[in-house]
Design a protein around this motif. Structure first.
Motif, PDB file in Angstrom:
ATOM      1  N   GLY A  79      15.682  15.611 -20.226  1.00  0.00           N
ATOM      2  CA  GLY A  79      15.682  14.621 -21.302  1.00  0.00           C
ATOM      3  C   GLY A  79      17.038  14.490 -21.981  1.00  0.00           C
ATOM      4  N   PHE A  80      17.660  15.622 -22.278  1.00  0.00           N
ATOM      5  CA  PHE A  80      18.964  15.566 -22.921  1.00  0.00           C
ATOM      6  C   PHE A  80      20.042  15.054 -21.971  1.00  0.00           C
ATOM      7  CE2 PHE A  80      17.057  18.097 -26.257  1.00  0.00           C
ATOM      8  CZ  PHE A  80      17.677  17.582 -27.386  1.00  0.00           C
ATOM      9  N   THR A  81      19.903  15.320 -20.685  1.00  0.00           N
ATOM     10  CA  THR A  81      20.871  14.795 -19.721  1.00  0.00           C
ATOM     11  C   THR A  81      20.758  13.277 -19.619  1.00  0.00           C
ATOM     12  OG1 THR A  81      20.869  16.849 -18.471  1.00  0.00           O
ATOM     13  CG2 THR A  81      21.646  14.890 -17.327  1.00  0.00           C
ATOM     14  N   VAL A  82      19.542  12.764 -19.553  1.00  0.00           N
ATOM     15  CA  VAL A  82      19.357  11.313 -19.507  1.00  0.00           C
ATOM     16  C   VAL A  82      19.874  10.671 -20.797  1.00  0.00           C
ATOM     17  CG1 VAL A  82      17.611   9.481 -19.471  1.00  0.00           C
ATOM     18  CG2 VAL A  82      17.467  11.375 -17.861  1.00  0.00           C
ATOM     19  N   ALA A  83      19.561  11.273 -21.935  1.00  0.00           N
ATOM     20  CA  ALA A  83      20.058  10.736 -23.210  1.00  0.00           C
ATOM     21  C   ALA A  83      21.577  10.769 -23.254  1.00  0.00           C
ATOM     22  CB  ALA A  83      19.474  11.534 -24.376  1.00  0.00           C
ATOM     23  N   TYR A  84      22.163  11.842 -22.738  1.00  0.00           N
ATOM     24  CA  TYR A  84      23.621  11.927 -22.715  1.00  0.00           C
ATOM     25  C   TYR A  84      24.214  10.820 -21.851  1.00  0.00           C
ATOM     26  CZ  TYR A  84      28.346  13.378 -21.809  1.00  0.00           C
ATOM     27  OH  TYR A  84      29.708  13.372 -21.701  1.00  0.00           O
ATOM     28  N   TYR A 111      28.816   7.094 -24.177  1.00  0.00           N
ATOM     29  CA  TYR A 111      29.971   6.225 -24.389  1.00  0.00           C
ATOM     30  C   TYR A 111      29.982   5.631 -25.784  1.00  0.00           C
ATOM     31  CZ  TYR A 111      30.726   6.721 -19.452  1.00  0.00           C
ATOM     32  OH  TYR A 111      30.952   7.246 -18.222  1.00  0.00           O
ATOM     33  N   ARG A 112      28.809   5.481 -26.371  1.00  0.00           N
ATOM     34  CA  ARG A 112      28.732   4.919 -27.721  1.00  0.00           C
ATOM     35  C   ARG A 112      28.901   5.992 -28.800  1.00  0.00           C
ATOM     36  NH1 ARG A 112      24.669   0.284 -29.670  1.00  0.00           N
ATOM     37  NH2 ARG A 112      25.867  -0.213 -31.506  1.00  0.00           N
ATOM     38  N   TYR A 113      28.312   7.162 -28.591  1.00  0.00           N
ATOM     39  CA  TYR A 113      28.379   8.269 -29.546  1.00  0.00           C
ATOM     40  C   TYR A 113      28.856   9.526 -28.827  1.00  0.00           C
ATOM     41  CZ  TYR A 113      25.230   5.040 -31.899  1.00  0.00           C
ATOM     42  OH  TYR A 113      24.672   3.919 -32.455  1.00  0.00           O
ATOM     43  N   PRO A 114      30.117   9.615 -28.453  1.00  0.00           N
ATOM     44  CA  PRO A 114      30.563  10.728 -27.594  1.00  0.00           C
ATOM     45  C   PRO A 114      30.453  12.095 -28.257  1.00  0.00           C
ATOM     46  CG  PRO A 114      32.436   9.398 -28.293  1.00  0.00           C
ATOM     47  CD  PRO A 114      31.206   8.691 -28.741  1.00  0.00           C
ATOM     48  N   ARG A 115      30.944  12.242 -29.470  1.00  0.00           N
ATOM     49  CA  ARG A 115      30.925  13.572 -30.106  1.00  0.00           C
ATOM     50  C   ARG A 115      29.512  14.032 -30.410  1.00  0.00           C
ATOM     51  NH1 ARG A 115      34.567  11.594 -34.271  1.00  0.00           N
ATOM     52  NH2 ARG A 115      36.396  10.990 -33.109  1.00  0.00           N
ATOM     53  N   THR A 116      28.674  13.124 -30.880  1.00  0.00           N
ATOM     54  CA  THR A 116      27.299  13.480 -31.212  1.00  0.00           C
ATOM     55  C   THR A 116      26.519  13.906 -29.978  1.00  0.00           C
ATOM     56  OG1 THR A 116      27.341  11.891 -33.029  1.00  0.00           O
ATOM     57  CG2 THR A 116      25.180  12.623 -32.277  1.00  0.00           C
ATOM     58  N   MET A 117      26.689  13.176 -28.895  1.00  0.00           N
ATOM     59  CA  MET A 117      25.934  13.508 -27.683  1.00  0.00           C
ATOM     60  C   MET A 117      26.425  14.802 -27.041  1.00  0.00           C
ATOM     61  SD  MET A 117      23.565  11.431 -27.724  1.00  0.00           S
ATOM     62  CE  MET A 117      22.804  12.125 -26.285  1.00  0.00           C
ATOM     63  N   ILE A 118      27.709  15.048 -27.089  1.00  0.00           N
ATOM     64  CA  ILE A 118      28.219  16.318 -26.566  1.00  0.00           C
ATOM     65  C   ILE A 118      27.663  17.472 -27.380  1.00  0.00           C
ATOM     66  CG2 ILE A 118      30.289  17.737 -26.313  1.00  0.00           C
ATOM     67  CD1 ILE A 118      31.765  15.175 -25.482  1.00  0.00           C
ATOM     68  N   LEU A 119      27.692  17.348 -28.699  1.00  0.00           N
ATOM     69  CA  LEU A 119      27.197  18.418 -29.568  1.00  0.00           C
ATOM     70  C   LEU A 119      25.701  18.654 -29.359  1.00  0.00           C
ATOM     71  CD1 LEU A 119      27.758  20.434 -31.842  1.00  0.00           C
ATOM     72  CD2 LEU A 119      27.176  18.620 -33.442  1.00  0.00           C
ATOM     73  N   THR A 120      24.906  17.593 -29.344  1.00  0.00           N
ATOM     74  CA  THR A 120      23.461  17.791 -29.188  1.00  0.00           C
ATOM     75  C   THR A 120      23.113  18.336 -27.804  1.00  0.00           C
ATOM     76  OG1 THR A 120      23.172  15.466 -28.568  1.00  0.00           O
ATOM     77  CG2 THR A 120      22.780  16.046 -30.869  1.00  0.00           C
ATOM     78  N   SER A 121      23.844  17.920 -26.779  1.00  0.00           N
ATOM     79  CA  SER A 121      23.542  18.449 -25.449  1.00  0.00           C
ATOM     80  C   SER A 121      23.930  19.918 -25.333  1.00  0.00           C
ATOM     81  CB  SER A 121      24.222  17.617 -24.358  1.00  0.00           C
ATOM     82  OG  SER A 121      25.618  17.721 -24.447  1.00  0.00           O
ATOM     83  N   LEU A 122      25.013  20.316 -25.985  1.00  0.00           N
ATOM     84  CA  LEU A 122      25.389  21.731 -25.967  1.00  0.00           C
ATOM     85  C   LEU A 122      24.405  22.588 -26.755  1.00  0.00           C
ATOM     86  CD1 LEU A 122      29.275  21.525 -26.293  1.00  0.00           C
ATOM     87  CD2 LEU A 122      27.942  22.134 -24.273  1.00  0.00           C
ATOM     88  N   VAL A 123      23.881  22.063 -27.857  1.00  0.00           N
ATOM     89  CA  VAL A 123      22.865  22.795 -28.622  1.00  0.00           C
ATOM     90  C   VAL A 123      21.593  22.943 -27.793  1.00  0.00           C
ATOM     91  CG1 VAL A 123      21.355  22.644 -30.645  1.00  0.00           C
ATOM     92  CG2 VAL A 123      23.795  22.198 -30.885  1.00  0.00           C
ATOM     93  N   ALA A 124      21.194  21.881 -27.087  1.00  0.00           N
ATOM     94  CA  ALA A 124      20.011  21.968 -26.221  1.00  0.00           C
ATOM     95  C   ALA A 124      20.226  23.008 -25.123  1.00  0.00           C
ATOM     96  CB  ALA A 124      19.699  20.606 -25.611  1.00  0.00           C
ATOM     97  N   ASP A 125      21.419  23.025 -24.528  1.00  0.00           N
ATOM     98  CA  ASP A 125      21.726  24.032 -23.506  1.00  0.00           C
ATOM     99  C   ASP A 125      21.629  25.437 -24.081  1.00  0.00           C
ATOM    100  OD1 ASP A 125      22.218  22.023 -21.697  1.00  0.00           O
ATOM    101  OD2 ASP A 125      24.397  22.161 -21.847  1.00  0.00           O
ATOM    102  N   ALA A 126      22.155  25.632 -25.276  1.00  0.00           N
ATOM    103  CA  ALA A 126      22.128  26.957 -25.895  1.00  0.00           C
ATOM    104  C   ALA A 126      20.700  27.410 -26.172  1.00  0.00           C
ATOM    105  CB  ALA A 126      22.943  26.950 -27.189  1.00  0.00           C
ATOM    106  N   VAL A 127      19.858  26.515 -26.639  1.00  0.00           N
ATOM    107  CA  VAL A 127      18.466  26.873 -26.923  1.00  0.00           C
ATOM    108  C   VAL A 127      17.720  27.217 -25.634  1.00  0.00           C
ATOM    109  CG1 VAL A 127      16.259  25.961 -27.756  1.00  0.00           C
ATOM    110  CG2 VAL A 127      18.344  25.583 -29.078  1.00  0.00           C
ATOM    111  N   VAL A 128      17.869  26.373 -24.612  1.00  0.00           N
ATOM    112  CA  VAL A 128      17.163  26.615 -23.349  1.00  0.00           C
ATOM    113  C   VAL A 128      17.644  27.916 -22.704  1.00  0.00           C
ATOM    114  CG1 VAL A 128      16.882  25.750 -20.989  1.00  0.00           C
ATOM    115  CG2 VAL A 128      16.592  24.213 -22.924  1.00  0.00           C
ATOM    116  N   LEU A 129      18.953  28.133 -22.673  1.00  0.00           N
ATOM    117  CA  LEU A 129      19.466  29.364 -22.077  1.00  0.00           C
ATOM    118  C   LEU A 129      19.113  30.590 -22.921  1.00  0.00           C
ATOM    119  CD1 LEU A 129      22.905  28.164 -20.738  1.00  0.00           C
ATOM    120  CD2 LEU A 129      20.815  28.622 -19.454  1.00  0.00           C
TER     121      LEU A 129
END
Length: 95
Positions: free
Chosen positions: A57-62, A67-85
């Motif tokens: 889900g986070f990969t598809v959202a990213y 391209y529209r919200y680069p910093r926000t999407m990078i941050l949220t995807s990294l937080v999702a990765d941290a939680v899952v890992l």
């Protein structure tokens, strides 16, 4: 307004695309490892499988919104990765 020297620049399209590819490959690797762990250990590792739809889900959202919200999407995807890992480490370390 912050001065130009302290303003953060947004990542360019090449970096955003590469990070998206890293997300796709990492999600595929996590899926493969999760399925192999399910086969090897049985239903004891079911929490690992919860991370697969979360990462997807986070990969598809990213890929859609980076391209529209680069910093926000990078941050949220990294937080999702941290939680899952973090959950994966807790499950494997605790079992």
């Amino acid at each position: 307004m912050p001065s130009p020297s302290t303003r953060l620049n947004a990542p360019d399209e090449v970096l955003l695309r590469r990070f998206g590819l890293v997300r796709v490959v990492g999600g595929a690797a996590y899926t493969l490892v999760g399925l192999l762990a399910l086969v090897a250990a049985g239903s004891q590792v079911w929490p690992l499988l919860l991370g697969i739809p979360i990462l997807a889900g986070f990969t598809v959202a990213y890929l859609i919104r980076s391209y529209r919200y680069p910093r926000t999407m990078i941050l949220t995807s990294l937080v999702a990765d941290a939680v899952v890992l973090g959950v994966a480490i807790a499950v494997l370390g605790g079992s």
